[in-house]
Design a protein around this motif. Structure first.
Motif, short mmCIF file in Angstrom:
data_model
loop_
_atom_site.label_atom_id
_atom_site.label_comp_id
_atom_site.label_asym_id
_atom_site.label_seq_id
_atom_site.Cartn_x
_atom_site.Cartn_y
_atom_site.Cartn_z
N THR A 44 -39.62 24.59 -84.78
CA THR A 44 -38.96 24.79 -83.64
C THR A 44 -38.84 25.55 -83.01
O THR A 44 -37.38 26.62 -83.39
CB THR A 44 -38.76 23.73 -83.02
N SER A 45 -39.36 27.04 -82.24
CA SER A 45 -38.48 28.43 -81.59
C SER A 45 -39.08 28.82 -80.44
O SER A 45 -40.75 28.15 -79.93
CB SER A 45 -38.80 28.99 -82.80
N SER A 46 -38.44 29.58 -79.50
CA SER A 46 -39.09 29.77 -78.52
C SER A 46 -39.46 31.51 -79.61
O SER A 46 -39.91 31.77 -80.40
CB SER A 46 -38.18 31.00 -77.23
N PHE A 47 -41.50 31.85 -78.05
CA PHE A 47 -41.34 32.84 -78.48
C PHE A 47 -41.77 33.98 -77.22
O PHE A 47 -42.06 33.71 -76.08
CB PHE A 47 -43.35 32.48 -79.50
N LYS A 48 -42.20 35.10 -78.02
CA LYS A 48 -42.37 35.72 -76.51
C LYS A 48 -43.42 36.89 -77.20
O LYS A 48 -43.42 37.22 -78.06
CB LYS A 48 -41.58 37.30 -76.10
N GLN A 49 -45.12 36.66 -76.30
CA GLN A 49 -46.27 37.60 -77.02
C GLN A 49 -46.34 38.68 -76.23
O GLN A 49 -46.28 38.48 -74.65
CB GLN A 49 -47.02 36.60 -76.78
N THR A 50 -46.84 39.53 -76.49
CA THR A 50 -46.99 41.36 -76.06
C THR A 50 -48.65 41.63 -76.41
O THR A 50 -49.38 41.34 -77.84
CB THR A 50 -46.69 42.12 -75.96
N ARG A 51 -49.93 41.59 -75.25
CA ARG A 51 -51.12 41.75 -75.21
C ARG A 51 -51.42 43.10 -74.83
O ARG A 51 -51.56 43.43 -73.59
CB ARG A 51 -52.06 40.83 -74.98
N HIS A 52 -51.60 44.00 -75.92
CA HIS A 52 -51.99 45.24 -74.96
C HIS A 52 -53.72 45.07 -74.45
O HIS A 52 -54.90 45.17 -75.35
CB HIS A 52 -51.64 46.36 -75.78
N MET A 53 -53.43 45.48 -73.35
CA MET A 53 -55.35 44.85 -72.67
C MET A 53 -55.57 46.62 -72.22
O MET A 53 -55.14 47.07 -71.47
CB MET A 53 -54.81 44.34 -71.54
N PRO A 54 -56.53 47.30 -73.24
CA PRO A 54 -56.87 48.49 -72.91
C PRO A 54 -57.85 49.00 -71.51
O PRO A 54 -57.53 49.45 -71.09
CB PRO A 54 -57.58 48.89 -74.50
N ILE A 55 -58.37 47.69 -71.50
CA ILE A 55 -58.72 47.73 -69.94
C ILE A 55 -58.12 48.02 -68.45
O ILE A 55 -59.04 48.19 -68.02
CB ILE A 55 -60.24 47.02 -70.34
N GLU A 58 -52.04 48.21 -69.02
CA GLU A 58 -51.09 47.77 -69.82
C GLU A 58 -51.10 46.24 -70.22
O GLU A 58 -51.78 45.62 -71.10
CB GLU A 58 -50.98 47.12 -67.59
N ASP A 59 -49.60 45.82 -70.95
CA ASP A 59 -49.52 45.08 -71.83
C ASP A 59 -49.15 43.98 -70.48
O ASP A 59 -48.72 43.72 -69.66
CB ASP A 59 -48.02 45.20 -72.52
N ILE A 60 -50.12 42.39 -71.65
CA ILE A 60 -49.72 41.46 -70.79
C ILE A 60 -48.42 40.47 -71.57
O ILE A 60 -48.59 40.46 -72.54
CB ILE A 60 -51.00 40.55 -70.64
N LEU A 61 -47.57 40.18 -70.84
CA LEU A 61 -46.67 38.86 -71.38
C LEU A 61 -46.87 38.01 -71.27
O LEU A 61 -46.92 37.60 -70.41
CB LEU A 61 -45.03 39.95 -70.91
N SER A 62 -46.39 37.24 -72.35
CA SER A 62 -46.35 35.50 -71.87
C SER A 62 -45.28 34.75 -72.78
O SER A 62 -44.81 36.24 -73.60
CB SER A 62 -47.73 34.71 -72.61
#
Length: 128
Positions: A44-55, A58-62
């Protein structure tokens, strides 16, 4: 076990799982990792996710909570965006995003089956 050490060991196992020929020294290390991982049945853990959206340029953080239980049960429950979910339960994948839910069977979908196998092997440290 420190989460950082556990994740580093899991990454080593994932790299080793893709190797076709591994040295005796590496084989011993992998054996020690498998032995250490055999003690754990849940994560069990917290997580952070970064997805780079070239279109978008910018980066989308979740982020949210990550849960894993042997064998083959995985859940990523997002706090941001709230309500999004990715769930794996055996051969069943459930993805919920933006209020829309999609269910896929890994049994009938080769890409999902491959993804499930890779995720399970990387997280559990199971090289078989």
């Amino acid at each position: 076990m420190n989460k950082l050490i556990f994740m580093a060991m899991t990454a080593l196992v994932c790299v080793s799982a893709g190797a076709t020929d591994i040295s005796d020294a590496d084989s011993k290390i992998v054996g020690r990792i498998k032995e250490a991982n055999s003690k754990y049945t849940t994560i069990t853990s917290s997580f952070k996710q970064t997805r780079h959206m070239p279109i978008l340029g910018e980066d989308i953080l979740s982020g949210g909570k990550f849960y894993y239980e042997k064998p083959e049960k995985l859940s990523m429950q997002y706090d941001n965006p709230e309500g999004d979910l990715m769930l794996i339960n055996g051969d069943k994948f459930v993805m919920s995003a933006g209020g829309r839910q999609r269910e896929v069977s890994a049994r009938s979908n080769a890409k999902m089956r491959g993804m499930k196998n890779i995720l399970s092997a990387c997280i559990s440290g199971d090289l078989t």
